[in-house]
Each structure stands twice: as structure tokens, then as C-alpha cells.
Write a protein that holds these residues in place. Structure first.
Motif, PDB file in Angstrom:
ATOM      1  N   ARG A 331     -76.725 -38.419  19.515  1.00 35.34           N
ATOM      2  CA  ARG A 331     -75.712 -39.262  20.161  1.00 35.34           C
ATOM      3  C   ARG A 331     -76.086 -40.732  20.066  1.00 35.34           C
ATOM      4  N   ASP A 332     -77.351 -41.034  20.324  1.00 28.79           N
ATOM      5  CA  ASP A 332     -77.795 -42.428  20.253  1.00 28.79           C
ATOM      6  C   ASP A 332     -77.687 -42.960  18.820  1.00 28.79           C
ATOM      7  N   GLY A 333     -78.108 -42.148  17.848  1.00 26.07           N
ATOM      8  CA  GLY A 333     -78.023 -42.574  16.450  1.00 26.07           C
ATOM      9  C   GLY A 333     -76.587 -42.739  15.990  1.00 26.07           C
ATOM     10  N   ASN A 334     -75.729 -41.809  16.408  1.00 25.47           N
ATOM     11  CA  ASN A 334     -74.314 -41.906  16.039  1.00 25.47           C
ATOM     12  C   ASN A 334     -73.675 -43.162  16.610  1.00 25.47           C
ATOM     13  N   GLU A 335     -74.049 -43.496  17.845  1.00 27.24           N
ATOM     14  CA  GLU A 335     -73.483 -44.691  18.482  1.00 27.24           C
ATOM     15  C   GLU A 335     -73.885 -45.947  17.715  1.00 27.24           C
ATOM     16  N   ARG A 336     -75.152 -46.028  17.321  1.00 31.65           N
ATOM     17  CA  ARG A 336     -75.588 -47.210  16.578  1.00 31.65           C
ATOM     18  C   ARG A 336     -74.913 -47.253  15.213  1.00 31.65           C
ATOM     19  N   ALA A 337     -74.847 -46.103  14.532  1.00 29.84           N
ATOM     20  CA  ALA A 337     -74.220 -46.065  13.209  1.00 29.84           C
ATOM     21  C   ALA A 337     -72.748 -46.453  13.297  1.00 29.84           C
ATOM     22  N   ARG A 338     -72.063 -46.004  14.346  1.00 31.69           N
ATOM     23  CA  ARG A 338     -70.647 -46.374  14.515  1.00 31.69           C
ATOM     24  C   ARG A 338     -70.498 -47.870  14.698  1.00 31.69           C
ATOM     25  N   SER A 339     -71.391 -48.470  15.477  1.00 31.23           N
ATOM     26  CA  SER A 339     -71.316 -49.910  15.703  1.00 31.23           C
ATOM     27  C   SER A 339     -71.480 -50.675  14.391  1.00 31.23           C
ATOM     28  N   VAL A 340     -72.436 -50.263  13.579  1.00 31.10           N
ATOM     29  CA  VAL A 340     -72.668 -50.912  12.287  1.00 31.10           C
ATOM     30  C   VAL A 340     -71.479 -50.697  11.361  1.00 31.10           C
ATOM     31  N   ALA A 341     -70.982 -49.462  11.310  1.00 28.61           N
ATOM     32  CA  ALA A 341     -69.862 -49.141  10.419  1.00 28.61           C
ATOM     33  C   ALA A 341     -68.599 -49.885  10.826  1.00 28.61           C
ATOM     34  N   ASP A 342     -68.350 -49.987  12.127  1.00 28.34           N
ATOM     35  CA  ASP A 342     -67.154 -50.701  12.593  1.00 28.34           C
ATOM     36  C   ASP A 342     -67.194 -52.162  12.153  1.00 28.34           C
ATOM     37  N   ALA A 343     -68.373 -52.777  12.239  1.00 29.05           N
ATOM     38  CA  ALA A 343     -68.503 -54.175  11.827  1.00 29.05           C
ATOM     39  C   ALA A 343     -68.285 -54.322  10.324  1.00 29.05           C
ATOM     40  N   THR A 344     -68.808 -53.378   9.549  1.00 29.14           N
ATOM     41  CA  THR A 344     -68.633 -53.438   8.099  1.00 29.14           C
ATOM     42  C   THR A 344     -67.169 -53.254   7.726  1.00 29.14           C
ATOM     43  N   LEU A 345     -66.522 -52.285   8.357  1.00 28.18           N
ATOM     44  CA  LEU A 345     -65.107 -52.054   8.062  1.00 28.18           C
ATOM     45  C   LEU A 345     -64.269 -53.265   8.447  1.00 28.18           C
ATOM     46  N   ALA A 346     -64.606 -53.923   9.543  1.00 29.01           N
ATOM     47  CA  ALA A 346     -63.868 -55.129   9.945  1.00 29.01           C
ATOM     48  C   ALA A 346     -63.994 -56.213   8.886  1.00 29.01           C
ATOM     49  N   SER A 347     -65.181 -56.391   8.315  1.00 33.01           N
ATOM     50  CA  SER A 347     -65.347 -57.411   7.280  1.00 33.01           C
ATOM     51  C   SER A 347     -64.600 -57.026   6.013  1.00 33.01           C
ATOM     52  N   VAL A 348     -64.575 -55.724   5.695  1.00 35.17           N
ATOM     53  CA  VAL A 348     -63.824 -55.256   4.527  1.00 35.17           C
ATOM     54  C   VAL A 348     -62.334 -55.509   4.723  1.00 35.17           C
ATOM     55  N   ARG A 349     -61.815 -55.184   5.893  1.00 28.76           N
ATOM     56  CA  ARG A 349     -60.391 -55.395   6.166  1.00 28.76           C
ATOM     57  C   ARG A 349     -60.055 -56.885   6.092  1.00 28.76           C
ATOM     58  N   ALA A 350     -60.972 -57.720   6.548  1.00 31.26           N
ATOM     59  CA  ALA A 350     -60.713 -59.164   6.528  1.00 31.26           C
ATOM     60  C   ALA A 350     -60.599 -59.685   5.103  1.00 31.26           C
ATOM     61  N   VAL A 351     -61.537 -59.314   4.238  1.00 31.57           N
ATOM     62  CA  VAL A 351     -61.490 -59.838   2.872  1.00 31.57           C
ATOM     63  C   VAL A 351     -60.342 -59.212   2.075  1.00 31.57           C
ATOM     64  N   MET A 352     -59.867 -58.041   2.513  1.00 31.25           N
ATOM     65  CA  MET A 352     -58.727 -57.404   1.842  1.00 31.25           C
ATOM     66  C   MET A 352     -57.400 -57.823   2.453  1.00 31.25           C
ATOM     67  N   ARG A 353     -57.445 -58.756   3.396  1.00 28.31           N
ATOM     68  CA  ARG A 353     -56.248 -59.262   4.083  1.00 28.31           C
ATOM     69  C   ARG A 353     -55.511 -58.154   4.824  1.00 28.31           C
ATOM     70  N   MET A 354     -56.283 -57.239   5.413  1.00 28.87           N
ATOM     71  CA  MET A 354     -55.705 -56.128   6.172  1.00 28.87           C
ATOM     72  C   MET A 354     -56.060 -56.203   7.648  1.00 28.87           C
TER      73      MET A 354
END
Length: 356
Positions: A331-354
Motif C-alpha cells: 500500500r505504501d509503495g503503491n501510494e508513492r508510485a501513484r504520486s510519481v505517475a500522476d505527476a508524470t502524466l500531468a506533464s505529458v498532458r501539458a506538453v500534448m495540450r491535453m
């Protein structure tokens, strides 16, 4: 993969290893390891010798590490997941017993990190059908299914692996030479994403393979060591179960034990197992056994494995008493991984104008 590509990867790997082995510098502090396992069965001595010990070494050098239990990848080539919850729990047990520290290494599962899997969609736009079909692992896994039609998930397996690496901006991927095409595909995806969607800006750095030199161990039946074949010594076996498994191992008709991998692969593989746990070279073990034959060889292997895994098995038994702790680690590892993944996806959406 061409010899030129392999040589270039080898140079990068040596450079990376020098940074890892060197003093604590800003360059080393920027490193992040991504590695993991597909939970199709219990982890075995091949995993222990080739990867688990090295993960602990990297962690103890202060390298930020992510270990993925790739549960979605179980269904790339099979109809059911099997007793997946138990197998995932067994993976966590072996990670902890091997010395992986969940406060320093993020242990997580594919299925618990939606943003990681969402990255697969834009990454799929950056590869061709022909590239995926040429991937050696895709071809090997398809061949192993015995004529089963290729699933879309198996075809896109290399893209999922790219998402595993890039979601956390992993830049160190410990692998053997056979898996190098996956890292090269990931490097291509990172490069193409930056060019196509980010106007040349670096959203994803190209990761480097940290090439390991562990021997390719054969299973006890003389074929490729595989969790699905049941031809392994699993890390959860007792000393007696290990002895019984080794007694069944395939050798050959020659009594004198010699280390000749090309001519005597089954004997050589057993010698390499003993060497991996006992720290002596395969040739030294062979010379000591001499004309003792297969029985003496198997005794040496059994003793080496049981002595080498004694501490692992003791720690494993202690961790197994507290199932709640194992799931808290996840659970602790999943929470950290989700936080990292959410930030990465946000940057991807930003550069893709989404980023609406």
C-alpha cells in the motif's frame, strides 16, 4: 540488435557503473533504478543470483529504486491470473528477505497505478506494428504459447515496459544482454516523444541499461529456467525440498566433473549455481569434485544453495508471520508510485495540450 548497438549500450553501461561505484556526486544522486518481476510463479534462485542481490547493492549505495510487480503482464500470454494474490505476497516476502528496504525502495504493482498504464496510449502512437513484432521477447513469448494467437497485450508488451521505466523517469535498468532490445525500444519512445510532442524539449531522458554478467542458468530439467515449467529451486523451498529438487537435476553420462559450458551445459549450469552461492569459480568446484560424479556434484550444489539461502529463509519465515505488514508495504509503495505517475502524466498532458 546490431553489434554496433550492443557495443554502444555496453559503453554506456560501463560509464553508468563507474558513476554508481564512485563517490557520492550530484550525477549519482540523479540516478533512479527501475526493475521488477512478472508474478507468474514463485521467485527462484535465478532471480536471486541475477537480480535480487544486485537490487540490494544498488539500494545500499543510495540509488533511488523502484521495483514493480508487473501483475497486468501475467495475462499477456495466458487466460487466467491464477493465485495472483498469493504469488504477489510471495514476491514481497522474497524482496524483504533479500534485504530490500521498503523505506528506501518503492515496491508497487502495475494494477494499482492507473496513470502509469495511461501512459501506454501516447507511447503506442510512437511505435510501429513491425517494430513490436520484431521484438525478441514478443517472438519468444509467442513461440512458447504453442501456436496460440498473439494477444494485443503481448504485442504491446515492450510499450508497457517502456511505461514502467519512464513513468518514474527511471534512468538505470539492470538487465542481461537478452533484454537489451526492451531498453533500446524505451530509449526510442522517449526520444520520439520529446521530438513529436514536446518540441524537442526533454520530457523523458533516455534510460541506460546496466548490463549484468550473470550466467544464464538452466532449469533442473536441462531447459530454460522458468517459473511456469516448475524446473527451478524456488526461494521458498526448505533445505530438504532443495535437496530433493537437486537430486532430480539433469547431468550427463561422464563421471569426471569438468566445467565445459559448450560441451556439457547441464553440468556447467549446476557448477554455476554452486559458484553463485559459494563464491568460488565453477572450474574450482569442478576440480574439487573430480571423478566424484553426478552424485558428488549434486551434494556440492545442495550444500551451496542451502548455506547461501539460510539467512534469506530465516528472514523470510519471520516476515511471513505478519501478512498485514506485507500488504502495508504494498500500500505504501503503491501510494508513492501513484504520486510519481500522476505527476508524470500531468506533464505529458501539458506538453500534448491535453491539460483541459
Amino acid at each position: 540488435m546490431s553489434d554496433e548497438s550492443f557495443e554502444a549500450a555496453l559503453v554506456r553501461s560501463h560509464t553508468l557503473q563507474a558513476v554508481i561505484d564512485g563517490p557520492d556526486t550530484p550525477a549519482r544522486r540523479k540516478l533512479r533504478v527501475l526493475t521488477g518481476d512478472r508474478p507468474t510463479g514463485p521467485l527462484h534462485i535465478g532471480h536471486y543470483l541475477a537480480s535480487l542481490r544486485n537490487r540490494v547493492v544498488l539500494q545500499d549505495k543510495g540509488i533511488d529504486s523502484f521495483v514493480i510487480i508487473a501483475d497486468y503482464q501475467v495475462i499477456t500470454d495466458r487466460d487466467a491470473v491464477g493465485d495472483l494474490k498469493r504469488i504477489v505476497q510471495e514476491c514481497v516476502l522474497d524482496y524483504l528477505a533479500a534485504g530490500i528496504d521498503p523505506t528506501r525502495t518503492t515496491i508497487f504493482t502495475h494494477s494499482a497505478v492507473p496513470a502509469l498504464n495511461q501512459l501506454v496510449l501516447p507511447f503506442l502512437s510512437l511505435v510501429t506494428d513491425a517494430e513490436l513484432r520484431r521484438n525478441p521477447t514478443v517472438k519468444d513469448e509467442l513461440a512458447a504459447t504453442g501456436g496460440r494467437p498473439m494477444s494485443g497485450l503481448l504485442l504491446t508488451y515492450p510499450v508497457h515496459q517502456a511505461a514502467d521505466i519512464l513513468f518514474c523517469h527511471g534512468n538505470v535498468v539492470p538487465i542481461g544482454k537478452d533484454n537489451l532490445p526492451h531498453v533500446e525500444q524505451t530509449r526510442a519512445i522517449a526520444r520520439r516523444f520529446n521530438h513529436r510532442y514536446a518540441g524537442g524539449e526533454t520530457v523523458f531522458a533516455e534510460p541506460d541499461a546496466l548490463l549484468t554478467e550473470s550466467p544464464l542458468l538452466l532449469g533442473l530439467d536441462g531447459t530454460k529456467m522458468s517459473k511456469s515449467k516448475g524446473n527451478t529451486i524456488t526461494l521458498g523451498m526448505s533445505a530438504d525440498e532443495t535437496a530433493a529438487a537437486v537430486r532430480k537435476a539433469r547431468t550427463d553420462a561422464e563421471r569426471t566433473i569438468t566445467y565445459e559450458p559448450g560441451r556439457r551445459p547441464h553440468v556447467a549450469s549446476l557448477l554455476e549455481i554452486a559458484s553463485g552461492f559459494a563464491g568460488r569459480s565453477p572450474a574450482e568446484h569442478a576440480a574439487e569434485i573430480g571423478d566424484g560424479g553426478a552424485a558428488a556434484l549434486k551434494r556440492v550444489v545442495t550444500e551451496a544453495v542451502n548455506e547461501g539461502l539460510a539467512a534469506h529463509r530465516s528472514r523470510r519465515a519471520e516476515f511471513a508471520k505478519d501478512a498485514a505488514y506485507l500488504y502495508q508495504v504494498l500500500r505504501d509503495g503503491n501510494e508513492r508510485a501513484r504520486s510519481v505517475a500522476d505527476a508524470t502524466l500531468a506533464s505529458v498532458r501539458a506538453v500534448m495540450r491535453m491539460d483541459y
